[in-house]
Scaffold this motif. Structure first.
Motif, PDB file in Angstrom:
ATOM      1  N   THR A  37      -5.445 -10.704  -0.081  1.00 53.17           N
ATOM      2  CA  THR A  37      -4.129 -10.611   0.556  1.00 53.17           C
ATOM      3  C   THR A  37      -4.267 -10.861   2.055  1.00 53.17           C
ATOM      4  OG1 THR A  37      -4.279  -8.235   1.033  1.00 53.17           O
ATOM      5  CG2 THR A  37      -3.382  -8.866  -1.117  1.00 53.17           C
ATOM      6  N   SER A  38      -3.172 -11.310   2.651  1.00 51.32           N
ATOM      7  CA  SER A  38      -3.147 -11.504   4.098  1.00 51.32           C
ATOM      8  C   SER A  38      -2.672 -10.255   4.828  1.00 51.32           C
ATOM      9  CB  SER A  38      -2.229 -12.685   4.450  1.00 51.32           C
ATOM     10  OG  SER A  38      -0.920 -12.469   3.963  1.00 51.32           O
ATOM     11  N   GLU A  39      -2.209  -9.250   4.070  1.00 55.07           N
ATOM     12  CA  GLU A  39      -1.825  -7.952   4.636  1.00 55.07           C
ATOM     13  C   GLU A  39      -2.381  -6.856   3.738  1.00 55.07           C
ATOM     14  OE1 GLU A  39       2.344  -7.508   5.401  1.00 55.07           O
ATOM     15  OE2 GLU A  39       2.571  -9.577   6.090  1.00 55.07           O
ATOM     16  N   GLN A  40      -2.569  -5.705   4.283  1.00 50.06           N
ATOM     17  CA  GLN A  40      -3.149  -4.577   3.544  1.00 50.06           C
ATOM     18  C   GLN A  40      -2.104  -3.943   2.626  1.00 50.06           C
ATOM     19  OE1 GLN A  40      -6.379  -3.262   3.626  1.00 50.06           O
ATOM     20  NE2 GLN A  40      -5.735  -1.869   1.995  1.00 50.06           N
ATOM     21  N   PRO A  41      -2.305  -3.950   1.304  1.00 47.08           N
ATOM     22  CA  PRO A  41      -1.375  -3.242   0.415  1.00 47.08           C
ATOM     23  C   PRO A  41      -1.627  -1.736   0.488  1.00 47.08           C
ATOM     24  CG  PRO A  41      -2.727  -4.885  -0.760  1.00 47.08           C
ATOM     25  CD  PRO A  41      -3.360  -4.646   0.568  1.00 47.08           C
ATOM     26  N   PRO A  42      -0.654  -0.940   0.099  1.00 47.09           N
ATOM     27  CA  PRO A  42      -0.870   0.509   0.043  1.00 47.09           C
ATOM     28  C   PRO A  42      -2.019   0.854  -0.910  1.00 47.09           C
ATOM     29  CG  PRO A  42       1.465  -0.006  -0.136  1.00 47.09           C
ATOM     30  CD  PRO A  42       0.730  -1.309  -0.251  1.00 47.09           C
ATOM     31  N   GLU A  43      -2.758   1.899  -0.584  1.00 48.76           N
ATOM     32  CA  GLU A  43      -3.872   2.316  -1.431  1.00 48.76           C
ATOM     33  C   GLU A  43      -3.403   2.659  -2.845  1.00 48.76           C
ATOM     34  OE1 GLU A  43      -7.088   2.239  -0.922  1.00 48.76           O
ATOM     35  OE2 GLU A  43      -6.778   1.367   1.068  1.00 48.76           O
ATOM     36  N   ALA A  44      -2.192   3.200  -2.951  1.00 53.77           N
ATOM     37  CA  ALA A  44      -1.667   3.548  -4.274  1.00 53.77           C
ATOM     38  C   ALA A  44      -1.521   2.313  -5.157  1.00 53.77           C
ATOM     39  CB  ALA A  44      -0.327   4.260  -4.137  1.00 53.77           C
ATOM     40  N   VAL A  45      -1.157   1.178  -4.542  1.00 55.24           N
ATOM     41  CA  VAL A  45      -1.028  -0.072  -5.304  1.00 55.24           C
ATOM     42  C   VAL A  45      -2.390  -0.543  -5.790  1.00 55.24           C
ATOM     43  CG1 VAL A  45      -0.354  -2.496  -5.163  1.00 55.24           C
ATOM     44  CG2 VAL A  45       1.068  -0.742  -4.101  1.00 55.24           C
ATOM     45  N   LEU A  46      -3.388  -0.440  -4.936  1.00 63.40           N
ATOM     46  CA  LEU A  46      -4.743  -0.836  -5.323  1.00 63.40           C
ATOM     47  C   LEU A  46      -5.257   0.041  -6.461  1.00 63.40           C
ATOM     48  CD1 LEU A  46      -6.344  -1.483  -1.813  1.00 63.40           C
ATOM     49  CD2 LEU A  46      -5.286  -3.129  -3.382  1.00 63.40           C
ATOM     50  N   ALA A  47      -4.887   1.317  -6.440  1.00 63.83           N
ATOM     51  CA  ALA A  47      -5.295   2.221  -7.521  1.00 63.83           C
ATOM     52  C   ALA A  47      -4.648   1.817  -8.845  1.00 63.83           C
ATOM     53  CB  ALA A  47      -4.933   3.665  -7.158  1.00 63.83           C
ATOM     54  N   VAL A  48      -3.386   1.390  -8.771  1.00 58.24           N
ATOM     55  CA  VAL A  48      -2.693   0.933  -9.978  1.00 58.24           C
ATOM     56  C   VAL A  48      -3.388  -0.306 -10.551  1.00 58.24           C
ATOM     57  CG1 VAL A  48      -0.560  -0.152 -10.808  1.00 58.24           C
ATOM     58  CG2 VAL A  48      -0.450   1.915  -9.405  1.00 58.24           C
ATOM     59  N   ILE A  49      -3.733  -1.237  -9.682  1.00 54.43           N
ATOM     60  CA  ILE A  49      -4.381  -2.470 -10.134  1.00 54.43           C
ATOM     61  C   ILE A  49      -5.749  -2.169 -10.735  1.00 54.43           C
ATOM     62  CG2 ILE A  49      -5.313  -4.692  -9.388  1.00 54.43           C
ATOM     63  CD1 ILE A  49      -3.070  -4.697  -7.254  1.00 54.43           C
ATOM     64  N   ALA A  50      -6.476  -1.269 -10.112  1.00 56.29           N
ATOM     65  CA  ALA A  50      -7.775  -0.867 -10.646  1.00 56.29           C
ATOM     66  C   ALA A  50      -7.622  -0.290 -12.053  1.00 56.29           C
ATOM     67  CB  ALA A  50      -8.442   0.149  -9.725  1.00 56.29           C
ATOM     68  N   ALA A  51      -6.567   0.513 -12.256  1.00 54.68           N
ATOM     69  CA  ALA A  51      -6.314   1.090 -13.580  1.00 54.68           C
ATOM     70  C   ALA A  51      -5.949   0.009 -14.584  1.00 54.68           C
ATOM     71  CB  ALA A  51      -5.205   2.137 -13.484  1.00 54.68           C
ATOM     72  N   THR A 110     -13.501  -5.873 -14.793  1.00 55.25           N
ATOM     73  CA  THR A 110     -14.129  -5.178 -13.682  1.00 55.25           C
ATOM     74  C   THR A 110     -13.319  -5.397 -12.406  1.00 55.25           C
ATOM     75  OG1 THR A 110     -16.318  -5.465 -14.651  1.00 55.25           O
ATOM     76  CG2 THR A 110     -16.227  -4.954 -12.301  1.00 55.25           C
ATOM     77  N   TRP A 111     -12.974  -4.309 -11.734  1.00 61.66           N
ATOM     78  CA  TRP A 111     -12.216  -4.378 -10.485  1.00 61.66           C
ATOM     79  C   TRP A 111     -13.184  -4.530  -9.329  1.00 61.66           C
ATOM     80  CZ3 TRP A 111      -8.380  -5.549  -7.662  1.00 61.66           C
ATOM     81  CH2 TRP A 111      -8.033  -4.880  -6.495  1.00 61.66           C
ATOM     82  N   LEU A 112     -13.095  -5.660  -8.627  1.00 61.60           N
ATOM     83  CA  LEU A 112     -14.003  -5.954  -7.526  1.00 61.60           C
ATOM     84  C   LEU A 112     -13.445  -5.552  -6.168  1.00 61.60           C
ATOM     85  CD1 LEU A 112     -15.176  -9.513  -8.674  1.00 61.60           C
ATOM     86  CD2 LEU A 112     -16.322  -7.314  -9.057  1.00 61.60           C
ATOM     87  N   GLY A 113     -12.186  -5.142  -6.144  1.00 61.38           N
ATOM     88  CA  GLY A 113     -11.609  -4.664  -4.904  1.00 61.38           C
ATOM     89  C   GLY A 113     -10.847  -5.724  -4.128  1.00 61.38           C
ATOM     90  N   LEU A 114     -10.592  -5.397  -2.867  1.00 66.34           N
ATOM     91  CA  LEU A 114      -9.727  -6.198  -2.003  1.00 66.34           C
ATOM     92  C   LEU A 114     -10.553  -6.984  -0.994  1.00 66.34           C
ATOM     93  CD1 LEU A 114      -6.726  -6.688  -1.012  1.00 66.34           C
ATOM     94  CD2 LEU A 114      -7.127  -4.779   0.563  1.00 66.34           C
ATOM     95  N   SER A 115     -10.114  -8.216  -0.720  1.00 63.96           N
ATOM     96  CA  SER A 115     -10.701  -8.993   0.368  1.00 63.96           C
ATOM     97  C   SER A 115      -9.595  -9.765   1.069  1.00 63.96           C
ATOM     98  CB  SER A 115     -11.791  -9.942  -0.145  1.00 63.96           C
ATOM     99  OG  SER A 115     -11.263 -10.864  -1.071  1.00 63.96           O
ATOM    100  N   GLU A 116      -9.912 -10.287   2.238  1.00 64.01           N
ATOM    101  CA  GLU A 116      -8.907 -10.995   3.031  1.00 64.01           C
ATOM    102  C   GLU A 116      -8.623 -12.370   2.451  1.00 64.01           C
ATOM    103  OE1 GLU A 116      -8.130 -12.471   7.654  1.00 64.01           O
ATOM    104  OE2 GLU A 116      -9.995 -11.456   7.090  1.00 64.01           O
TER     105      GLU A 116
END
Length: 264
Positions: free
Chosen positions: A224-238, A246-252
């Motif tokens: 992403t070009s902007e930081q999403p809320p941590e809660a959204v990242l948790a949803v995607i990980a789930a 496998t969830w590899l996380g966030l990068s720019e």
């Protein structure tokens, strides 16, 4: 400040190019490029229609956007299925996958629009990237009015603003969902649906950001070009865990980081 039509020489040049194409079918993907072209063409070309391809590779939001604009502005509008998911060459996801996608699109468009000129929303900036779909366009006689008018992305967005197309003028680029899948990984409709779901969730929170859900051999990475809320990242990980990914996380997000050369 919103520009008036008279103050935009790019718009004037585009209108002049389109005026020579009385029978025109615009391939409208749902992004700012093709939608802006369709708006100008609808006012200039006596025999105009917008054609949108429905596919697992096309975000649902893009199809809804095209429908909304077509209805609001009373375009002659046609939905088609292009059949690329029956093309084994496309499904293998080679480096030139886009060639097979566009070949199917333009071949099907030619079948339904007859002798009309087929136009794409390709602009000058696109010519700087690796775009095998342009070869398919050349083979089927597709024209690129923005290129013919000498218009790049920034000028194109200026045209959208001058026409008060406020909902699309700043719309981030959004290539087809298959472009998120690393070269060599077979294209699968279920995976594309997962990508669309993830990106739609992120865009609810950072609407005008560039968002890409990448599918790699190691797992799923979100750019992403902007930081999403941590809660959204948790949803995607789930969601990844539920889908066995496998969830590899966030990068720019970096423009041009798609898997176009098979380098991952």
């Amino acid at each position: 400040m919103t520009l008036s039509n008279e103050m935009n020489p790019d718009l004037d040049r585009l209108r002049s190019v389109l005026a020579s194409m009385p029978g025109l079918a615009v391939a409208v993907s749902g992004g700012v490029d093709s939608l802006t072209l369709a708006h100008v063409a609808s006012a200039v070309c006596p025999d105009f229609e917008a054609v949108h391809a429905v596919s697992p590779a096309v975000p649902a939001s893009a199809t809804e956007r095209v429908r909304r604009h077509a209805k609001a502005h009373r375009w002659r509008f046609r939905l088609i299925e292009t059949g690329e998911f029956a093309d084994t060459a496309y499904l293998k996801n080679p480096v030139d996958r886009c060639y097979y996608c566009k070949s199917n699109l333009y071949r099907r468009m030619r079948e339904v629009v007859g002798s009309k000129v087929i136009a794409s929303g390709t602009n000058l900036d696109d010519l700087e990237d690796y775009r095998p779909g342009l070869n398919a366009a050349s083979e089927t006689g597709v024209v690129h009015p923005f290129v013919l008018a000498g218009i790049g992305k920034a000028a194109l967005r200026g045209i959208a603003r001058s026409l008060a197309l406020v909902d699309i003028a700043e719309l981030p680029a959004q290539p087809c969902l298959a472009s998120r899948v690393e070269t060599g990984i077979a294209i699968d409709a279920t995976a594309l649906g997962f990508i669309d779901r993830v990106e739609a969730e992120v865009r609810q929170h950072i609407a005008n950001a560039d968002v890409r859900c990448r599918i790699t051999p190691m797992g799923v990475r979100l750019e992403t070009s902007e930081q999403p809320p941590e809660a959204v990242l948790a949803v995607i990980a789930a969601w990844c865990e539920s889908a066995g990914k496998t969830w590899l996380g966030l990068s720019e997000y970096r423009r041009g980081s798609a898997f176009k050369h098979g380098l991952g």
